[in-house]
Every structure is written in C-alpha cells, then in structure tokens.
Write a protein that holds these residues in place. Structure first.
Motif, PDB file in Angstrom:
ATOM      1  N   PHE A   1       0.855  -1.180   0.000  1.00  0.00           N
ATOM      2  CA  PHE A   1       0.000   0.000   0.000  1.00  0.00           C
ATOM      3  C   PHE A   1       0.893   1.232   0.000  1.00  0.00           C
ATOM      4  CE2 PHE A   1      -2.594  -3.377   1.489  1.00  0.00           C
ATOM      5  CZ  PHE A   1      -3.917  -3.050   1.239  1.00  0.00           C
ATOM      6  N   HIS A   2       0.594   2.180  -0.870  1.00  0.00           N
ATOM      7  CA  HIS A   2       1.402   3.385  -1.029  1.00  0.00           C
ATOM      8  C   HIS A   2       0.531   4.623  -0.808  1.00  0.00           C
ATOM      9  CE1 HIS A   2       4.749   1.180  -3.187  1.00  0.00           C
ATOM     10  NE2 HIS A   2       3.760   0.309  -3.246  1.00  0.00           N
ATOM     11  N   THR A   3       1.080   5.605  -0.092  1.00  0.00           N
ATOM     12  CA  THR A   3       0.396   6.865   0.153  1.00  0.00           C
ATOM     13  C   THR A   3       1.352   8.007  -0.178  1.00  0.00           C
ATOM     14  OG1 THR A   3       1.094   7.244   2.456  1.00  0.00           O
ATOM     15  CG2 THR A   3      -0.724   5.697   2.102  1.00  0.00           C
ATOM     16  N   ASP A   4       0.971   9.220   0.200  1.00  0.00           N
ATOM     17  CA  ASP A   4       1.868  10.355   0.001  1.00  0.00           C
ATOM     18  C   ASP A   4       3.099  10.263   0.892  1.00  0.00           C
ATOM     19  OD1 ASP A   4      -0.373  10.724   1.836  1.00  0.00           O
ATOM     20  OD2 ASP A   4       0.493  12.673   2.303  1.00  0.00           O
ATOM     21  N   ARG A   5       3.136   9.295   1.777  1.00  0.00           N
ATOM     22  CA  ARG A   5       4.317   9.056   2.615  1.00  0.00           C
ATOM     23  C   ARG A   5       5.160   7.897   2.092  1.00  0.00           C
ATOM     24  NH1 ARG A   5       2.286  10.111   8.860  1.00  0.00           N
ATOM     25  NH2 ARG A   5       1.075  12.002   8.421  1.00  0.00           N
ATOM     26  N   GLY A   6       4.830   7.411   0.909  1.00  0.00           N
ATOM     27  CA  GLY A   6       5.589   6.319   0.309  1.00  0.00           C
ATOM     28  C   GLY A   6       4.955   4.972   0.577  1.00  0.00           C
ATOM     29  N   LYS A   7       5.766   3.921   0.476  1.00  0.00           N
ATOM     30  CA  LYS A   7       5.275   2.565   0.736  1.00  0.00           C
ATOM     31  C   LYS A   7       5.073   2.397   2.225  1.00  0.00           C
ATOM     32  CE  LYS A   7       8.086  -0.858  -0.125  1.00  0.00           C
ATOM     33  NZ  LYS A   7       8.851  -1.853  -0.930  1.00  0.00           N
ATOM     34  N   ILE A   8       3.837   2.093   2.634  1.00  0.00           N
ATOM     35  CA  ILE A   8       3.489   2.203   4.039  1.00  0.00           C
ATOM     36  C   ILE A   8       3.083   0.872   4.673  1.00  0.00           C
ATOM     37  CG2 ILE A   8       1.001   2.669   3.867  1.00  0.00           C
ATOM     38  CD1 ILE A   8       3.463   4.907   5.757  1.00  0.00           C
ATOM     39  N   HIS A   9       2.698  -0.117   3.833  1.00  0.00           N
ATOM     40  CA  HIS A   9       2.244  -1.395   4.379  1.00  0.00           C
ATOM     41  C   HIS A   9       2.485  -2.490   3.340  1.00  0.00           C
ATOM     42  CE1 HIS A   9      -0.070  -4.172   6.858  1.00  0.00           C
ATOM     43  NE2 HIS A   9      -0.821  -4.478   5.818  1.00  0.00           N
ATOM     44  N   ARG A  10       2.852  -3.683   3.825  1.00  0.00           N
ATOM     45  CA  ARG A  10       3.143  -4.816   2.948  1.00  0.00           C
ATOM     46  C   ARG A  10       2.510  -6.065   3.519  1.00  0.00           C
ATOM     47  NH1 ARG A  10       6.794  -9.030   2.552  1.00  0.00           N
ATOM     48  NH2 ARG A  10       7.660  -9.463   0.457  1.00  0.00           N
ATOM     49  N   ALA A  11       1.946  -6.886   2.632  1.00  0.00           N
ATOM     50  CA  ALA A  11       1.336  -8.137   3.067  1.00  0.00           C
ATOM     51  C   ALA A  11       1.579  -9.209   2.016  1.00  0.00           C
ATOM     52  CB  ALA A  11      -0.158  -7.957   3.297  1.00  0.00           C
ATOM     53  N   SER A  12       1.616 -10.458   2.450  1.00  0.00           N
ATOM     54  CA  SER A  12       1.856 -11.591   1.556  1.00  0.00           C
ATOM     55  C   SER A  12       0.541 -12.211   1.114  1.00  0.00           C
ATOM     56  CB  SER A  12       2.703 -12.651   2.269  1.00  0.00           C
ATOM     57  OG  SER A  12       3.966 -12.130   2.610  1.00  0.00           O
ATOM     58  N   LEU A  13       0.551 -12.797  -0.096  1.00  0.00           N
ATOM     59  CA  LEU A  13      -0.609 -13.483  -0.636  1.00  0.00           C
ATOM     60  C   LEU A  13      -0.424 -14.990  -0.492  1.00  0.00           C
ATOM     61  CD1 LEU A  13      -1.090 -11.385  -3.896  1.00  0.00           C
ATOM     62  CD2 LEU A  13      -2.468 -11.272  -1.809  1.00  0.00           C
ATOM     63  N   PRO A  14      -1.512 -15.737  -0.418  1.00  0.00           N
ATOM     64  CA  PRO A  14      -1.399 -17.190  -0.233  1.00  0.00           C
ATOM     65  C   PRO A  14      -0.905 -17.872  -1.508  1.00  0.00           C
ATOM     66  CG  PRO A  14      -3.689 -16.564  -0.540  1.00  0.00           C
ATOM     67  CD  PRO A  14      -2.908 -15.272  -0.410  1.00  0.00           C
ATOM     68  N   GLY A  15      -0.542 -19.145  -1.366  1.00  0.00           N
ATOM     69  CA  GLY A  15      -0.043 -19.895  -2.498  1.00  0.00           C
ATOM     70  C   GLY A  15      -1.127 -20.362  -3.443  1.00  0.00           C
ATOM     71  N   ALA A  16      -2.368 -20.366  -3.001  1.00  0.00           N
ATOM     72  CA  ALA A  16      -3.481 -20.786  -3.853  1.00  0.00           C
ATOM     73  C   ALA A  16      -4.722 -19.998  -3.474  1.00  0.00           C
ATOM     74  CB  ALA A  16      -3.734 -22.278  -3.704  1.00  0.00           C
ATOM     75  N   GLY A  17      -5.573 -19.742  -4.460  1.00  0.00           N
ATOM     76  CA  GLY A  17      -6.815 -19.032  -4.207  1.00  0.00           C
ATOM     77  C   GLY A  17      -6.602 -17.543  -4.060  1.00  0.00           C
ATOM     78  N   PRO A  18      -7.689 -16.807  -3.875  1.00  0.00           N
ATOM     79  CA  PRO A  18      -7.577 -15.356  -3.722  1.00  0.00           C
ATOM     80  C   PRO A  18      -6.969 -14.967  -2.389  1.00  0.00           C
ATOM     81  CG  PRO A  18      -9.838 -16.049  -3.334  1.00  0.00           C
ATOM     82  CD  PRO A  18      -9.094 -17.264  -3.810  1.00  0.00           C
ATOM     83  N   GLY A  19      -6.360 -13.787  -2.362  1.00  0.00           N
ATOM     84  CA  GLY A  19      -5.807 -13.243  -1.131  1.00  0.00           C
ATOM     85  C   GLY A  19      -6.461 -11.920  -0.809  1.00  0.00           C
ATOM     86  N   ALA A  20      -6.894 -11.743   0.430  1.00  0.00           N
ATOM     87  CA  ALA A  20      -7.524 -10.500   0.876  1.00  0.00           C
ATOM     88  C   ALA A  20      -6.603  -9.815   1.875  1.00  0.00           C
ATOM     89  CB  ALA A  20      -8.876 -10.780   1.511  1.00  0.00           C
ATOM     90  N   VAL A  21      -6.368  -8.516   1.652  1.00  0.00           N
ATOM     91  CA  VAL A  21      -5.476  -7.741   2.510  1.00  0.00           C
ATOM     92  C   VAL A  21      -6.225  -6.499   2.965  1.00  0.00           C
ATOM     93  CG1 VAL A  21      -3.291  -6.501   2.657  1.00  0.00           C
ATOM     94  CG2 VAL A  21      -3.463  -8.562   1.258  1.00  0.00           C
ATOM     95  N   GLN A  22      -6.168  -6.206   4.248  1.00  0.00           N
ATOM     96  CA  GLN A  22      -6.822  -5.017   4.794  1.00  0.00           C
ATOM     97  C   GLN A  22      -5.808  -4.152   5.524  1.00  0.00           C
ATOM     98  OE1 GLN A  22     -11.265  -6.938   5.519  1.00  0.00           O
ATOM     99  NE2 GLN A  22     -10.298  -5.732   7.109  1.00  0.00           N
ATOM    100  N   TRP A  23      -6.090  -2.864   5.541  1.00  0.00           N
ATOM    101  CA  TRP A  23      -5.209  -1.913   6.205  1.00  0.00           C
ATOM    102  C   TRP A  23      -6.045  -0.706   6.598  1.00  0.00           C
ATOM    103  CZ3 TRP A  23      -3.105   2.908   4.131  1.00  0.00           C
ATOM    104  CH2 TRP A  23      -2.112   3.478   4.957  1.00  0.00           C
ATOM    105  N   GLY A  24      -5.679  -0.062   7.687  1.00  0.00           N
ATOM    106  CA  GLY A  24      -6.435   1.082   8.167  1.00  0.00           C
ATOM    107  C   GLY A  24      -5.623   2.362   8.152  1.00  0.00           C
TER     108      GLY A  24
END
Length: 326
Positions: free
Chosen positions: A273-296
């Motif tokens: 996730f990137h904002t006006d402050r640069g790259k701010i959050h990182r998350a990994s995706l699973p090896g199979a199926g969809p991946g859902a990532v949330q951030w506040g």
C-alpha cells in the motif's frame, strides 16, 4: 464497414479490459489487424486502440473486426524526435503531425488538436531504451502516463524502464493530487510481435463499452493495470458506510478508513500500500486461491492510497490508480 463504430453493446456499466497501444503491419508490427483482433480477444480483452506510428487507421482495415462485445478505438502513436505519445479517440482519418520536438514549442498545439475532438493524450513509455524513446516533453497538458509498457520486456513482463516510469509517476502523485492535476497511470503491450497482445493491459470501469465511456474511465483514473487477464483485483476504501473505488474520492469526515484489496492470480505474491508518505504497508498473498489484505488509515495520515501487486521475484503483476481521501 469502413471504420469501427464508436459504441459496442458490451455489458453496460462494468469493468472492461483493453490494450491501447498496438501496431499492425500498417506501421511496424508483424500482425495484421485481423490477427491482432483475434489475439486480443484470446487474451480476454474487450477493446483495443489502433496506434500506428504517425498515421491514421486505414479505411476498411478495422471496421469489420469490431463486434457487439469488442470495441476498437481509433488512435495514433505520435512519434517525435524527443518522445512518443498516444493520441486516443481520434476521428476517422485524423492524423496528429509527429514532426515536432521539445525545442519547437508545438506540443500544446498538438495536444489541443486531440482534446478538441474529445480524445486523450498519453505519455508513452517515458524511459524506453532507444533514441527518441525517452520522453523529454513536460507532462503538463497530458492526461495519462503509460507507466507499464510491454514491448521491451523480452521474456519477462516487467523491466527496469517500467520500474523507473512507475517510480517517477509515484513520486509526483502527491503534489499533482494537491494541485488537482494528477495524471492516471495506464499499461499497454505496445504489441509489435506475436505473443505480446494484452501483456499488460488496463482494466477500466466504464458506463458502457464505447469510445467516449472508455476514455472517460481512463482519464478519470477509474482503472488499474493487469499483467494478464488471469490477474484480478478489487480495491476499495470504506468509512462510516461510504465506499470508494479506484480513481474515486472518499470523504472521510476525519474517521477511520478501512482499505481492502482482494487479489486473484498472483500466488505467493505481495501487496504493498502506497500513500503520500511512500510505501506504508506490505502483506503476503497465499499460495493458492484469492488473497484478501486489509489496512487502516485516516485522511490526516494519507492523502491517497494505491496498491502494487508483485510476484515473488519482484516483477509487478498489477497496480492501481489511487483512491483519494479527503
């Protein structure tokens, strides 16, 4: 049919996939218009744009290839000595003169020619590795930046030139949003050879499958870029019952914002996730199926949020335009 119609039946208000930078045998590509259309449809695309170098689409070359579920937008790659740019949404037979360069001071006149007809002007491959490929014109006056170009990527869909274009666009985004003049990003294949069409392409939310609606979606940033049709992204921000998607503004009234991305087709990848402050959050995706990532976040902490999705080797698989928070 001499020229393709400007409207197809389509699916109504929906997300449409398209490649707005392709070349046929009528400029320096190896594929015929018919072969390009077949490959675009096989790649899962709903539309393409004709962008021959410094020339218009020929009468009779493209019109019979359009259909109820496939739109062909007329355009041109304006190929100058100091950079290339795409003129999208041209009238049949219209040509923008490519015989200009930075020192001439003619660029505004050329951009106005396209804008008067309702078209879009796109900075093309700003860091392409060949003479005249580096884009030397100011971005001011252009509507969109092609941050991902597939032509010079060899057997990989991502390279250092695209990385430089993405970084340049990302660095300017905060200042451009602040002044109300931000330019959305898009991705195109720049097809010249077999096997390139649709890698990458732009996924656009449009009210209908028409030239006007597709260009409106691209120009407003209601779009994201996909490596192939196997990749799918849902990206939203929510606060107090209000929801915004990519390219939209979310009025937060100072409240907490929940940002959510759902990714299909990038196993073991990462989402940042990137904002006006640069790259701010990182998350990994699973090896199979969809991946859902949330951030506040909040509007106070983040002027906007955008995402990048990368394969395990670091190559980009998808990236979005921003959701703007106010």
């Amino acid at each position: 049919m001499s020229f393709p119609p400007t409207r197809a039946v389509g699916r109504g208000s929906a997300w449409y996939r398209g490649d707005c930078h392709v070349h046929s045998v009528h400029s320096d590509g190896e594929l015929s218009p018919a072969e390009l259309a077949v490959r675009a449809r096989a790649a899962g695309l709903d539309f393409i744009a004709t962008t021959e170098h410094n020339s218009a689409a020929l009468p009779g070359a493209w019109g019979h290839l359009a259909s109820d579920d496939f739109l062909i937008v007329l355009g041109e790659e304006v190929t100058t000595k100091t950079g290339h740019w795409l003129a999208l949404g041209l009238a049949p037979g219209q040509v923008v003169d490519g015989n200009h360069q930075v020192r001439d001071g003619l660029i505004d006149q050329c951009l106005d020619q396209v804008h008067r007809g309702g078209g879009l002007c796109v900075v093309a491959h700003p860091h392409a590795p060949y003479p005249s490929g580096d884009f030397m014109f100011p971005f001011q006056g252009f509507d969109v930046v092609e941050v991902w170009n597939g032509l010079w990527t060899s057997d990989r869909p991502w390279n250092a030139d695209n990385e430089a274009a993405l970084a340049e666009w990302g660095r300017s985004l905060a200042a451009d949003i602040q002044t109300g003049s931000w330019r959305p990003a898009m991705g195109n294949s720049d097809t010249h050879l077999e096997g390139q069409t649709g890698t990458p392409h732009t996924v656009v939310f449009a009210e209908e499958l028409s030239t006007e609606a597709i260009l409106a979606g691209i120009g407003s940033g209601r779009s994201w870029i996909a490596e192939t049709a196997y990749v799918d992204v849902s990206f939203t921000a929510r606060t107090a019952g209000r929801v915004a998607g990519v390219g939209e503004r979310l009025t937060t009234q100072g409240g907490q914002v929940d940002v959510r991305a759902v990714i299909h087709g990038v196993p073991m990848g990462t989402v940042t996730f990137h904002t006006d402050r640069g790259k701010i959050h990182r998350a990994s995706l699973p090896g199979a199926g969809p991946g859902a990532v949330q951030w506040g976040t909040t509007a106070e902490d983040s002027m906007f949020v955008r995402i990048e999705v990368r394969h395990p080797n670091g190559d980009v698989a998808a990236l979005s335009n921003p959701i703007i928070l106010t």
